[in-house]
Design a protein around this motif. Structure first.
Motif, PDB file in Angstrom:
ATOM      1  N   HIS A 182      -4.624   0.815   1.293  1.00  0.00           N
ATOM      2  CA  HIS A 182      -4.579  -0.146   2.394  1.00  0.00           C
ATOM      3  C   HIS A 182      -5.990  -0.593   2.764  1.00  0.00           C
ATOM      4  O   HIS A 182      -6.279  -1.797   2.845  1.00  0.00           O
ATOM      5  CB  HIS A 182      -3.879   0.493   3.602  1.00  0.00           C
ATOM      6  CG  HIS A 182      -3.908  -0.350   4.843  1.00  0.00           C
ATOM      7  ND1 HIS A 182      -3.711   0.178   6.098  1.00  0.00           N
ATOM      8  CD2 HIS A 182      -4.129  -1.684   5.038  1.00  0.00           C
ATOM      9  CE1 HIS A 182      -3.780  -0.782   6.995  1.00  0.00           C
ATOM     10  NE2 HIS A 182      -4.043  -1.921   6.383  1.00  0.00           N
TER      11      HIS A 182
ATOM     12  N   SER B 176       0.861  -1.185   0.000  1.00  0.00           N
ATOM     13  CA  SER B 176       0.000   0.000   0.000  1.00  0.00           C
ATOM     14  C   SER B 176       0.895   1.232   0.000  1.00  0.00           C
ATOM     15  O   SER B 176       2.110   1.137   0.218  1.00  0.00           O
ATOM     16  CB  SER B 176      -0.924   0.020   1.227  1.00  0.00           C
ATOM     17  OG  SER B 176      -0.223   0.492   2.374  1.00  0.00           O
TER      18      SER B 176
ATOM     19  N   PRO C  56       3.200  -1.772   4.200  1.00  0.00           N
ATOM     20  CA  PRO C  56       3.052  -0.358   3.825  1.00  0.00           C
ATOM     21  C   PRO C  56       4.355   0.236   3.296  1.00  0.00           C
ATOM     22  O   PRO C  56       5.444  -0.102   3.772  1.00  0.00           O
ATOM     23  CB  PRO C  56       2.656   0.308   5.142  1.00  0.00           C
ATOM     24  CG  PRO C  56       3.264  -0.546   6.195  1.00  0.00           C
ATOM     25  CD  PRO C  56       3.259  -1.951   5.663  1.00  0.00           C
TER      26      PRO C  56
END
Length: 322
Positions: free
Chosen positions: A164, A156, A182
């Motif tokens: 996300h 993400s 992430p």
């Protein structure tokens, strides 16, 4: 007493008379357009394409000022706290305008009190992608793989981002499991996909489609209710059995809350006219952005719907940014 009241009414009259004149003369000076993300981001690209045409139409420079950080809160806060004189406006997205309030214990501004919503200028589809070496050929196969024994990972553009939250919702609805990884921005997330460090991602079209077109990534579906005008050949997730996943990456124009209503209306009208220009449409389509140009009320309703959509995802996954 009467003469005192008369003076008050006359002063009030002169004060109100100045508002239309100020509004009609706007902009009388350069306008700063605050972008709460780095140069090269999709909000930055939209601000520059539209700002250039606003400058040509209104005969004043529209200067992009990138103020990134805190998931978009820093730049959006700069607009909220700017003088409401029409010389500072901004662009922002669902995160700093709504979703971030679910992720941070304390926000530096209150959108309903401090920010005037002008218009959502463009919307960009989020695209579900995998690496070109993946055996997965379509979204249906990926959903089946999620339900199997394979433990997949997804990238993400940051914890709490729409990339996300939408992917977390997709994994949950598919009844599968996946590890969230992430990254700081779409560039890093795409690099992870290209190198095979992660298996999949749901990212803005502009970030992934050049790599899809080059054969380095494979696009499976778009996370929008209908097929995107920019990518009509890609099926929606709804067509693959996930009708409730919506991850459009819209970009809206905003202003300080006390900006004169006539200035906000003028800005909105000018943006809508710019969005109708064929040359602007072509430039935006090159970025896989579809023009919108809705009203402030429609903007507000869409923002409220986004917050309502992502709140249970945030709570279920216990996502926080502080």
């Amino acid at each position: 007493m009467k003469s005192c009241l008369l003076r008050i009414f006359l002063l009030a009259g002169f004060s109100f008379a100045g508002v239309p004149a100020f509004s009609q003369d706007w902009p009388k000076a350069p306008v700063k357009v605050v972008v709460p993300f780095d140069a090269g981001s999709t909000p930055d690209a939209a601000a520059r394409v539209i700002g250039d045409r606003l400058a040509a139409r209104l005969h004043q420079p529209f200067i992009v000022d990138n103020k990134s950080g805190a998931a978009g809160n820093i730049g959006t806060d700069a607009v909220a706290k700017a003088d409401a004189d029409g010389r500072t406006i901004g662009v922002s997205i669902a995160g700093p305008l709504g979703v971030n309030a679910l992720l941070f214990r304390k926000m530096p501004y209150d959108v309903s009190r401090d920010i005037a919503l002008v218009t959502i200028a463009v919307s960009q589809p989020s695209v579900l992608v995998v690496g070109s070496k993946s055996a997965t050929k379509d979204a249906g196969q990926l959903l089946a793989l999620m339900k199997g024994a394979s433990r997949l990972s997804f990238a993400s553009i940051g914890a709490g981002s729409i990339s996300h939250l939408a992917m977390a919702a997709l994994v949950a609805q598919a009844g599968g499991d996946a590890v969230h990884v992430p990254y700081r921005g779409s560039g890093a997330a795409v690099t992870a996909l290209l190198s095979g460090d992660v298996d999949m991602a749901l990212l803005p079209a502009a970030a992934v489609m050049p790599h899809v077109n080059a054969g380095k990534l494979r696009a499976l579906a778009v996370a929008s209710p209908d097929r995107s005008p920019s990518l009509p050949g890609l099926p929606t997730l709804a067509e693959s059995g996930l009708p409730d996943i919506k991850g459009d990456a819209w970009i809206g124009f905003i202003a300080p809350a006390k900006t004169p209503a006539a200035v906000v209306q003028n800005l909105r009208d000018q943006i809508v006219q710019v969005l109708s220009e064929p040359a602007v449409k072509d430039k935006l389509r090159m970025q896989y952005m579809d023009p919108v140009g809705n009203s402030p009320d429609e903007f507000r309703k869409l923002l409220a719907a986004d917050v309502a959509r992502w709140k249970p995802v945030v709570e279920k996954n216990r996502i926080t940014l502080d």
